[in-house]
Design a protein around this motif. Structure first.
Motif, mmCIF file in Angstrom:
data_model
loop_
_atom_site.group_PDB
_atom_site.id
_atom_site.type_symbol
_atom_site.label_atom_id
_atom_site.label_comp_id
_atom_site.label_asym_id
_atom_site.label_seq_id
_atom_site.Cartn_x
_atom_site.Cartn_y
_atom_site.Cartn_z
ATOM 1 N N GLU A 176 0.828 -1.202 0.000
ATOM 2 C CA GLU A 176 0.000 0.000 0.000
ATOM 3 C C GLU A 176 0.866 1.256 0.000
ATOM 4 N N MET A 177 1.958 1.215 0.763
ATOM 5 C CA MET A 177 2.869 2.358 0.788
ATOM 6 C C MET A 177 3.495 2.570 -0.594
ATOM 7 N N ARG A 178 3.849 1.457 -1.278
ATOM 8 C CA ARG A 178 4.414 1.547 -2.627
ATOM 9 C C ARG A 178 3.412 2.182 -3.592
ATOM 10 N N LYS A 179 2.146 1.737 -3.504
ATOM 11 C CA LYS A 179 1.125 2.293 -4.389
ATOM 12 C C LYS A 179 0.899 3.775 -4.097
ATOM 13 N N SER A 180 0.874 4.130 -2.803
ATOM 14 C CA SER A 180 0.684 5.533 -2.438
ATOM 15 C C SER A 180 1.831 6.389 -2.954
ATOM 16 N N PHE A 181 3.047 5.840 -2.866
ATOM 17 C CA PHE A 181 4.212 6.573 -3.341
ATOM 18 C C PHE A 181 4.147 6.771 -4.852
ATOM 19 N N ILE A 182 3.705 5.708 -5.570
ATOM 20 C CA ILE A 182 3.562 5.821 -7.029
ATOM 21 C C ILE A 182 2.518 6.879 -7.370
ATOM 22 N N GLU A 183 1.384 6.845 -6.654
ATOM 23 C CA GLU A 183 0.335 7.835 -6.907
ATOM 24 C C GLU A 183 0.838 9.246 -6.619
ATOM 25 N N ARG A 184 1.640 9.372 -5.567
ATOM 26 C CA ARG A 184 2.167 10.701 -5.243
ATOM 27 C C ARG A 184 3.128 11.175 -6.323
ATOM 28 N N LEU A 185 3.983 10.272 -6.797
ATOM 29 C CA LEU A 185 4.910 10.651 -7.867
ATOM 30 C C LEU A 185 4.142 11.037 -9.132
ATOM 31 N N GLU A 186 3.113 10.238 -9.460
ATOM 32 C CA GLU A 186 2.314 10.556 -10.646
ATOM 33 C C GLU A 186 1.617 11.900 -10.484
ATOM 34 N N SER A 187 1.112 12.142 -9.258
ATOM 35 C CA SER A 187 0.454 13.420 -9.003
ATOM 36 C C SER A 187 1.441 14.579 -9.139
ATOM 37 N N GLU A 188 2.654 14.386 -8.607
ATOM 38 C CA GLU A 188 3.669 15.432 -8.734
ATOM 39 C C GLU A 188 4.070 15.651 -10.187
ATOM 40 N N ASP A 189 4.157 14.549 -10.942
ATOM 41 C CA ASP A 189 4.494 14.683 -12.365
ATOM 42 C C ASP A 189 3.403 15.438 -13.111
ATOM 43 N N LYS A 190 2.131 15.102 -12.782
ATOM 44 C CA LYS A 190 1.028 15.809 -13.430
ATOM 45 C C LYS A 190 1.040 17.292 -13.071
ATOM 46 N N ALA A 191 1.291 17.561 -11.780
ATOM 47 C CA ALA A 191 1.333 18.961 -11.347
ATOM 48 C C ALA A 191 2.488 19.696 -12.011
ATOM 49 N N ARG A 192 3.640 19.016 -12.103
ATOM 50 C CA ARG A 192 4.802 19.632 -12.750
ATOM 51 C C ARG A 192 4.519 19.902 -14.224
ATOM 52 N N LEU A 193 3.876 18.910 -14.884
ATOM 53 C CA LEU A 193 3.539 19.088 -16.291
ATOM 54 C C LEU A 193 2.514 20.198 -16.470
ATOM 55 N N ALA A 194 1.511 20.219 -15.556
ATOM 56 C CA ALA A 194 0.489 21.263 -15.647
ATOM 57 C C ALA A 194 1.094 22.645 -15.440
ATOM 58 N N ASN A 195 2.011 22.751 -14.472
ATOM 59 C CA ASN A 195 2.663 24.047 -14.244
ATOM 60 C C ASN A 195 3.519 24.451 -15.433
ATOM 61 N N SER A 196 4.192 23.453 -16.006
ATOM 62 C CA SER A 196 5.015 23.750 -17.180
ATOM 63 C C SER A 196 4.160 24.226 -18.344
ATOM 64 N N GLU A 197 3.036 23.520 -18.568
ATOM 65 C CA GLU A 197 2.133 23.938 -19.638
ATOM 66 C C GLU A 197 1.546 25.315 -19.352
ATOM 67 N N LEU A 198 1.228 25.552 -18.068
ATOM 68 C CA LEU A 198 0.678 26.848 -17.694
ATOM 69 C C LEU A 198 1.677 27.967 -17.950
ATOM 70 N N ILE A 199 2.909 27.747 -17.534
ATOM 71 C CA ILE A 199 3.937 28.766 -17.733
ATOM 72 C C ILE A 199 4.158 29.023 -19.221
ATOM 73 N N THR A 200 4.174 27.933 -19.999
ATOM 74 C CA THR A 200 4.353 28.089 -21.450
ATOM 75 C C THR A 200 3.211 28.889 -22.054
ATOM 76 N N ALA A 201 1.961 28.498 -21.671
ATOM 77 C CA ALA A 201 0.794 29.203 -22.217
ATOM 78 C C ALA A 201 0.745 30.650 -21.757
#
Length: 403
Positions: A176-201
């Motif tokens: 469960e901790m592994r899955k939570s960590f994966i979800e957190r990494l994916e969430s951070e990646d999405k947030a990073r990508l969203a911020n990058s797209e936002l800054i670009t736009a």
């Protein structure tokens, strides 16, 4: 098995006869008298599995089972329970007597068998324990190797869960901790990508009006205009571009305020759901109709309570209806409805997209801000685009009055 063996054979009787023969020989070899109790006791102790009862004139004079084996002649005890056929004649050096013999030679074999049983049981117990311990140590070793795989960065490797004990619970917890960590990494990646797209736009959207503004101001400063009418036009356009830049910067500032605020900082208040939504929607519908839009609203008659942050929820509806006024087709009906289902409030807003606005572009900051606000209220914000239709659905938890 021993009982059957002893019952079916003459083992006990032969052992008794052998004991009688040995005792008679012992008396003869040591020339014992009937009063040599110590010598008799010594022999009994040596034999271990024999008990002797010696009688003279039908009086018990020696009992090997008593702590004080010597009994004075003046205290002879009669033993009426022993039949004559159970007594054996015995000759001492000074007198004749009768003797009753009890033999327990079979106990020696019972002791041996008991010892073997205990040894075999202990061996089986140890073997079974070692077997299960081996299984557990093997499982622990497997968990260790799998954890090292996770340490190496391969978070997709699933930890093996075997059994239903503390180790399996530990393995499940690691999973469960592994899955939570994966979800957190994916969430951070999405947030990073969203911020990058936002800054670009945002950089593109800000650069375009800013470049135009600088160009108009250069024309004005260097007096490259031809007439006063051109000057007024350049000033007017500069003002428009400045307001456009202000609008984008305000949206960006609002976005970062929402996304950098902890959920714990959100202060919730309880409201009557129907009153709150009627107030919020009536304000927006009034602005829409004042700007020439046609609207249709379907209300809910079910009384309910809702806990929200009023400022944040108002910001959500402001952003949604602001987008409607910018991108919606005025000739089409803007549909708004809200209803209760499964202890949830659903707010549905739909409009037709104005396809003539080809030059209008959007960074989507407002809708992303709305989504974050609704998520902080433990709700869902769903955007749907189908051909010329744009819709938004908001779902929030509520409390019915009968609860």
């Amino acid at each position: 098995m021993l009982d059957n063996h002893f019952n079916k054979t003459s083992f006990i009787s032969s052992q008794k006869n052998q004991a009688l023969s040995d005792f008679r020989r012992y008396i003869l070899d040591n020339n014992l008298t009937i009063n040599d109790y110590d010598k008799i006791t010594e022999w009994v102790r040596k034999e271990k599995y024999v008990s002797l009862y010696i009688y003279k004139d039908k009086q018990l004079i020696y009992n090997s089972d008593r702590n004080n084996s010597a009994i004075d002649y003046g205290k002879y005890e009669e033993n009426p329970f022993l039949p004559d056929m159970s007594l054996y004649d015995i000759k001492f050096a000074d007198a004749d007597a009768k003797m009753y013999v009890e033999c327990f030679f079979q106990y020696k074999y019972y002791y041996i068998v008991s010892f073997l049983n205990a040894s075999i049981s202990f061996f089986c117990f140890i073997s079974i324990m070692l077997f299960f311990i081996k299984r557990k140590t093997t499982y622990i070793g497997m968990l260790e190797s799998e954890i090292k795989i996770l340490e190496g960065g391969n978070l997709t490797h699933e930890i093996t869960v075997n059994g239903n004990d503390e180790l399996s619970s530990l393995a499940q917890g690691i999973n469960e901790m592994r899955k939570s960590f994966i979800e957190r990494l994916e969430s951070e990646d999405k947030a990073r990508l969203a911020n990058s797209e936002l800054i670009t736009a945002m950089s593109h959207d800000l650069r375009t009006p800013l470049t135009a503004l600088v160009g108009y101001l250069d024309i004005i400063e260097y007096k490259k205009y031809k007439t006063d009418e051109n000057l007024r036009q350049y000033i007017h356009r500069s003002r428009e571009k400045a307001y456009q830049i202000k609008y984008l910067s305000d949206k960006l500032f609002e976005y970062f305020i929402v996304f950098n605020t902890n959920d714990d900082d959100l202060e919730l208040e309880a409201f009557d759901g129907n009153e709150l939504l009627d107030q919020l929607l009536e304000e927006q519908i009034f602005i829409l109709e004042d700007n020439g839009f046609i609207s249709q609203i379907d209300s809910c008659n079910t009384p309910f309570l809702i806990e929200v942050n009023l400022i944040s929820i108002r910001r959500v509806f402001d952003n949604i209806f602001s987008n409607i006024m910018k991108y919606s087709d005025k000739s089409k009906i803007v549909k708004v409805k809200y209803y209760i289902k499964n202890q949830l409030l659903f707010v549905y807003i739909e409009n037709e997209i104005n396809n003539n606005l080809k030059t209008v572009s959007s960074t989507g900051i407002g809708l992303k801000t709305c989504e974050k606000i609704i998520e902080r209220h433990s709700g869902k914000f769903v955007i749907t685009k189908a051909k010329d239709t744009f819709s938004v659905q908001i779902s929030l938890a509520i409390k019915l009055h009968n609860d």
